[in-house]
Design a protein around this motif. Structure first.
Motif, PDB file in Angstrom:
ATOM      1  N   THR A 104       5.786   6.186   3.539  1.00 54.28           N
ATOM      2  CA  THR A 104       4.357   6.091   3.174  1.00 54.28           C
ATOM      3  C   THR A 104       4.029   4.825   2.395  1.00 54.28           C
ATOM      4  N   THR A 105       4.928   3.858   2.407  1.00 53.74           N
ATOM      5  CA  THR A 105       4.672   2.564   1.765  1.00 53.74           C
ATOM      6  C   THR A 105       4.547   1.498   2.863  1.00 53.74           C
ATOM      7  N   PHE A 106       3.429   0.752   2.838  1.00 55.54           N
ATOM      8  CA  PHE A 106       3.146  -0.211   3.915  1.00 55.54           C
ATOM      9  C   PHE A 106       3.002  -1.618   3.341  1.00 55.54           C
ATOM     10  N   ASP A 107       3.512  -2.563   4.077  1.00 53.87           N
ATOM     11  CA  ASP A 107       3.452  -3.972   3.681  1.00 53.87           C
ATOM     12  C   ASP A 107       2.090  -4.550   4.079  1.00 53.87           C
ATOM     13  N   ILE A 108       1.242  -4.810   3.108  1.00 49.78           N
ATOM     14  CA  ILE A 108      -0.096  -5.387   3.379  1.00 49.78           C
ATOM     15  C   ILE A 108      -0.283  -6.732   2.649  1.00 49.78           C
ATOM     16  N   LYS A 109       0.850  -7.354   2.355  1.00 49.13           N
ATOM     17  CA  LYS A 109       0.741  -8.632   1.637  1.00 49.13           C
ATOM     18  C   LYS A 109      -0.019  -9.675   2.461  1.00 49.13           C
ATOM     19  N   ASN A 110       0.179  -9.718   3.748  1.00 51.69           N
ATOM     20  CA  ASN A 110      -0.527 -10.668   4.622  1.00 51.69           C
ATOM     21  C   ASN A 110      -1.347  -9.886   5.640  1.00 51.69           C
ATOM     22  N   MET A 111      -2.661 -10.005   5.516  1.00 51.38           N
ATOM     23  CA  MET A 111      -3.569  -9.282   6.414  1.00 51.38           C
ATOM     24  C   MET A 111      -4.441 -10.277   7.194  1.00 51.38           C
ATOM     25  N   TYR A 112      -4.627 -10.005   8.484  1.00 52.68           N
ATOM     26  CA  TYR A 112      -5.452 -10.838   9.362  1.00 52.68           C
ATOM     27  C   TYR A 112      -6.483  -9.938  10.033  1.00 52.68           C
ATOM     28  N   ALA A 134       7.590  12.755  -7.561  1.00 54.15           N
ATOM     29  CA  ALA A 134       8.391  13.525  -8.530  1.00 54.15           C
ATOM     30  C   ALA A 134       8.120  15.021  -8.381  1.00 54.15           C
ATOM     31  N   GLY A 135       6.851  15.360  -8.162  1.00 54.09           N
ATOM     32  CA  GLY A 135       6.505  16.763  -7.957  1.00 54.09           C
ATOM     33  C   GLY A 135       7.133  17.308  -6.693  1.00 54.09           C
ATOM     34  N   ILE A 136       7.127  16.468  -5.643  1.00 53.46           N
ATOM     35  CA  ILE A 136       7.754  16.891  -4.383  1.00 53.46           C
ATOM     36  C   ILE A 136       9.255  17.081  -4.577  1.00 53.46           C
ATOM     37  N   GLY A 137       9.882  16.129  -5.337  1.00 55.90           N
ATOM     38  CA  GLY A 137      11.333  16.251  -5.607  1.00 55.90           C
ATOM     39  C   GLY A 137      11.660  17.523  -6.363  1.00 55.90           C
ATOM     40  N   ASP A 138      10.877  17.844  -7.400  1.00 59.19           N
ATOM     41  CA  ASP A 138      11.112  19.065  -8.167  1.00 59.19           C
ATOM     42  C   ASP A 138      10.972  20.294  -7.274  1.00 59.19           C
ATOM     43  N   ALA A 139       9.945  20.243  -6.437  1.00 59.51           N
ATOM     44  CA  ALA A 139       9.733  21.389  -5.533  1.00 59.51           C
ATOM     45  C   ALA A 139      10.885  21.534  -4.555  1.00 59.51           C
ATOM     46  N   LEU A 148       0.849  -1.187   0.000  1.00 58.88           N
ATOM     47  CA  LEU A 148       0.000   0.000   0.000  1.00 58.88           C
ATOM     48  C   LEU A 148       0.891   1.245   0.000  1.00 58.88           C
ATOM     49  N   ARG A 149       0.699   2.123  -0.993  1.00 55.74           N
ATOM     50  CA  ARG A 149       1.467   3.367  -1.093  1.00 55.74           C
ATOM     51  C   ARG A 149       0.507   4.545  -1.009  1.00 55.74           C
ATOM     52  N   LEU A 150       0.760   5.431  -0.037  1.00 56.65           N
ATOM     53  CA  LEU A 150      -0.121   6.576   0.158  1.00 56.65           C
ATOM     54  C   LEU A 150       0.208   7.725  -0.795  1.00 56.65           C
ATOM     55  N   ILE A 151       1.485   7.773  -1.322  1.00 54.86           N
ATOM     56  CA  ILE A 151       1.891   8.840  -2.252  1.00 54.86           C
ATOM     57  C   ILE A 151       2.360   8.193  -3.545  1.00 54.86           C
ATOM     58  N   SER A 152       1.857   8.658  -4.670  1.00 59.37           N
ATOM     59  CA  SER A 152       2.200   8.078  -5.965  1.00 59.37           C
ATOM     60  C   SER A 152       3.557   8.580  -6.458  1.00 59.37           C
ATOM     61  N   ASP A 153       4.105   7.905  -7.475  1.00 56.00           N
ATOM     62  CA  ASP A 153       5.387   8.307  -8.067  1.00 56.00           C
ATOM     63  C   ASP A 153       5.304   9.715  -8.650  1.00 56.00           C
ATOM     64  N   LYS A 154       4.182  10.029  -9.237  1.00 58.91           N
ATOM     65  CA  LYS A 154       4.012  11.353  -9.821  1.00 58.91           C
ATOM     66  C   LYS A 154       4.057  12.422  -8.753  1.00 58.91           C
ATOM     67  N   GLN A 155       3.375  12.118  -7.613  1.00 59.46           N
ATOM     68  CA  GLN A 155       3.382  13.084  -6.521  1.00 59.46           C
ATOM     69  C   GLN A 155       4.794  13.232  -5.941  1.00 59.46           C
ATOM     70  N   GLY A 200      20.963  16.719   2.814  1.00 59.55           N
ATOM     71  CA  GLY A 200      19.977  15.613   2.873  1.00 59.55           C
ATOM     72  C   GLY A 200      18.657  15.941   2.248  1.00 59.55           C
ATOM     73  N   LEU A 201      18.527  17.156   1.743  1.00 56.29           N
ATOM     74  CA  LEU A 201      17.224  17.553   1.182  1.00 56.29           C
ATOM     75  C   LEU A 201      16.882  16.772  -0.076  1.00 56.29           C
ATOM     76  N   GLY A 202      17.876  16.385  -0.810  1.00 58.83           N
ATOM     77  CA  GLY A 202      17.616  15.625  -2.039  1.00 58.83           C
ATOM     78  C   GLY A 202      17.178  14.194  -1.767  1.00 58.83           C
ATOM     79  N   ASN A 203      17.534  13.670  -0.588  1.00 55.86           N
ATOM     80  CA  ASN A 203      17.110  12.290  -0.253  1.00 55.86           C
ATOM     81  C   ASN A 203      15.715  12.235   0.354  1.00 55.86           C
ATOM     82  N   LEU A 204      15.126  13.375   0.569  1.00 55.79           N
ATOM     83  CA  LEU A 204      13.821  13.410   1.245  1.00 55.79           C
ATOM     84  C   LEU A 204      12.712  12.679   0.482  1.00 55.79           C
ATOM     85  N   PRO A 205      12.595  12.779  -0.846  1.00 58.14           N
ATOM     86  CA  PRO A 205      11.540  12.030  -1.549  1.00 58.14           C
ATOM     87  C   PRO A 205      11.650  10.519  -1.367  1.00 58.14           C
TER      88      PRO A 205
END
Length: 472
Positions: A128-136, A86-91, A77-84, A116-121
């Motif tokens: 914001t990426t969560f492991d939901i492969k196994n859910m109970y 990329a936009g954050i990185g450009d900003a 599960l990813r709460l922020i998309s690659d496009k978003q 370290g600002l460039g590593n922030l994205p």
């Protein structure tokens, strides 16, 4: 000596093998009631109705249900998309360049803060990426009905009426079994007496045949007299065979009803004791009859059931309110961020369901239930009319049976006197063998009618008691 001893043993075995068991009317009834399959089916129906009633009580209490599930997911599960991102990185790049110029002018020693600002994205992506492969997921839910339009109370009443209805139908079946036993029992008794009567008649004809043969030998009787008596004797032997076979078959039928082996060798208590006439009080109150007849009880209960069914159908047109509570547990859970461990929470609420529009479905069901109630009421009224007719017919049959018995007793006495006179007249040469045969035939008919009348008294009494709902 050994032969004598063996003969005695054989005689004992033979006697024990043909020893008769005598059954009374009550013992036959009890055996039939304990062996009747229809009554056993009725008992099971009562048991089923009792369990249904117990089940209906549970509708008043809260229901608790538990559920659990496992789910495998192919992606995280990813709460922020690659496009978003990329936009954050450009900003961030634009912002970093502006801040760099600013810090360069203010204090160049602060420039390492922007490294370290460039590593922030990338870090933001990981955060914001969560492991939901196994859910109970597990949940326990409690539901307490508060208002269901009255259908819970109505259904509970229906099950109570159904239990009483099953008991009433069993009582009716018991009476039917007893009626069946009594009919077969008195049929056997009737044939026993008719067999005895046929034996007496046969003996009379044999004696008359011997007398005619003797008189023919001395020239007093004619050959025609001899042949006439022989024909009657042959007819009597045929009748004797028929009544004997009928008795055997009737005993088989009674044995089958009582649950006995059909070839069992038995006798009945009333084979030796003539049926007694019992006076029946025919002055009755129809309201008392209705209160004792199982058919009326059954129809009244059925009417009550249909009335409660109206409430059940009407409840579908009313709001339903229920109190709900549950406990939900899951892994991963979102109660403290997004943790990969079991955690849960309680929740309580009230649910309301209001029917708004169903194109007349519930209304039509209610009208159908009302029609069924009216039909049950008509059946009840019709049953009361038929029972009143049945009681009056039974009273008439009792009176008719009493009159018939008195007439047959009078006819039998006259027939016996006529037979005695005919026998005396024949011996004195005043009457012919044909006159004696006619007197014997009249005696046989009178005896048979008297037996039928005695049995008719017993059966009319049974039918009368059944018509008024009295226990036998």
């Amino acid at each position: 000596m050994k032969k004598l001893f063996a003969l005695l043993i054989l005689s004992g075995i033979t006697y024990s093998g043909f020893a008769q068991i005598t059954y009374s009317l009550d013992s036959c009834r009890n055996m039939a009631l304990s062996n009747n399959k229809e009554l056993k089916i009725a008992d099971e129906k009562i048991n089923a109705a009792t369990y249904e009633k117990k089940s209906a009580v549970a509708n008043f209490l809260p229901g608790i249900d538990a559920s659990a599930s496992y789910l495998y997911n192919s992606k995280d599960l990813r709460l922020i998309s690659d496009k978003q991102l990329a936009g954050i990185g450009d900003a961030l790049n634009t912002t970093g360049q502006a801040l760099g110029k600013l810090l360069q002018e203010i204090d160049p020693t602060l420039l390492p803060l922007l490294e370290g600002l460039g590593n922030l994205p990338g870090k933001l992506k990981d955060a914001t990426t969560f492991d939901i492969k196994n859910m109970y997921v597990g949940m326990v839910t409690a539901t307490q009905p508060i208002f269901m339009g009255g259908k819970i109370v109505a259904y509970h009443k229906i099950t109570q009426y159904a239990e009483n209805l099953a008991k009433s139908m069993r009582n009716s079946a018991v009476k039917d079994v007893i009626i069946n036993v009594d009919q077969s029992y008195w049929q056997v008794v009737s044939l026993v007496y008719k067999k005895q009567m046929a034996e007496s008649y046969l003996e009379l004809l044999k004696k008359l045949s011997k007398d005619v043969d003797d008189m023919y030998a001395v020239g007093v009787a004619t050959k025609s007299d001899q042949l006439t008596v022989a024909v009657k004797l042959n007819e009597a032997e045929i009748a004797m065979t028929k009544v004997t076979d009928g008795l055997v078959l009737s005993k088989m039928l009674l044995a089958q009803i009582c649950g006995l082996p059909i070839h069992e060798y038995y006798s009945l208590a009333d084979e030796k004791i003539p049926p007694t006439v019992v006076d029946v009080n025919t002055e009755i109150n129809m309201n008392d009859v209705y209160s004792h007849r199982d058919e009326i009880k059954s129809l009244e209960l059925a009417t009550q059931i249909y009335k409660k069914k109206e409430i059940v159908e009407r409840s579908a047109m009313l709001p339903s309110v229920a109190l709900m509570g549950n406990y939900l547990i899951s892994n991963p859970n979102m109660l403290n961020g997004f943790e990969k461990k079991f955690s849960g929470m309680f929740s309580v609420g009230v649910g309301v369901s209001i029917p708004v529009w169903h194109w007349g479905k519930n209304y039509n069901k209610l009208q159908a239930a009302k029609a069924e109630t009216r039909a049950a009421q008509y059946k009840l009224e019709d049953a009361k009319e038929l029972i009143e007719l049945q009681v009056n017919q039974a009273k008439f049959k009792v009176n008719e049976a009493n009159k018939t018995l008195l007439m047959t007793i009078t006819n039998m006495n006259k027939a016996e006197e006529n037979l005695q006179n005919a026998q005396i007249g024949y011996k004195e040469g005043v009457l012919t063998a044909q006159n004696v045969l006619e007197a014997q035939t009249a005696w046989l008919k009178a005896q048979s009618e008297k037996i039928d009348a005695e049995i008719g008294i017993k059966l009319s009494e049974i039918y009368f008691y059944k018509s008024i709902g009295k226990k036998f």
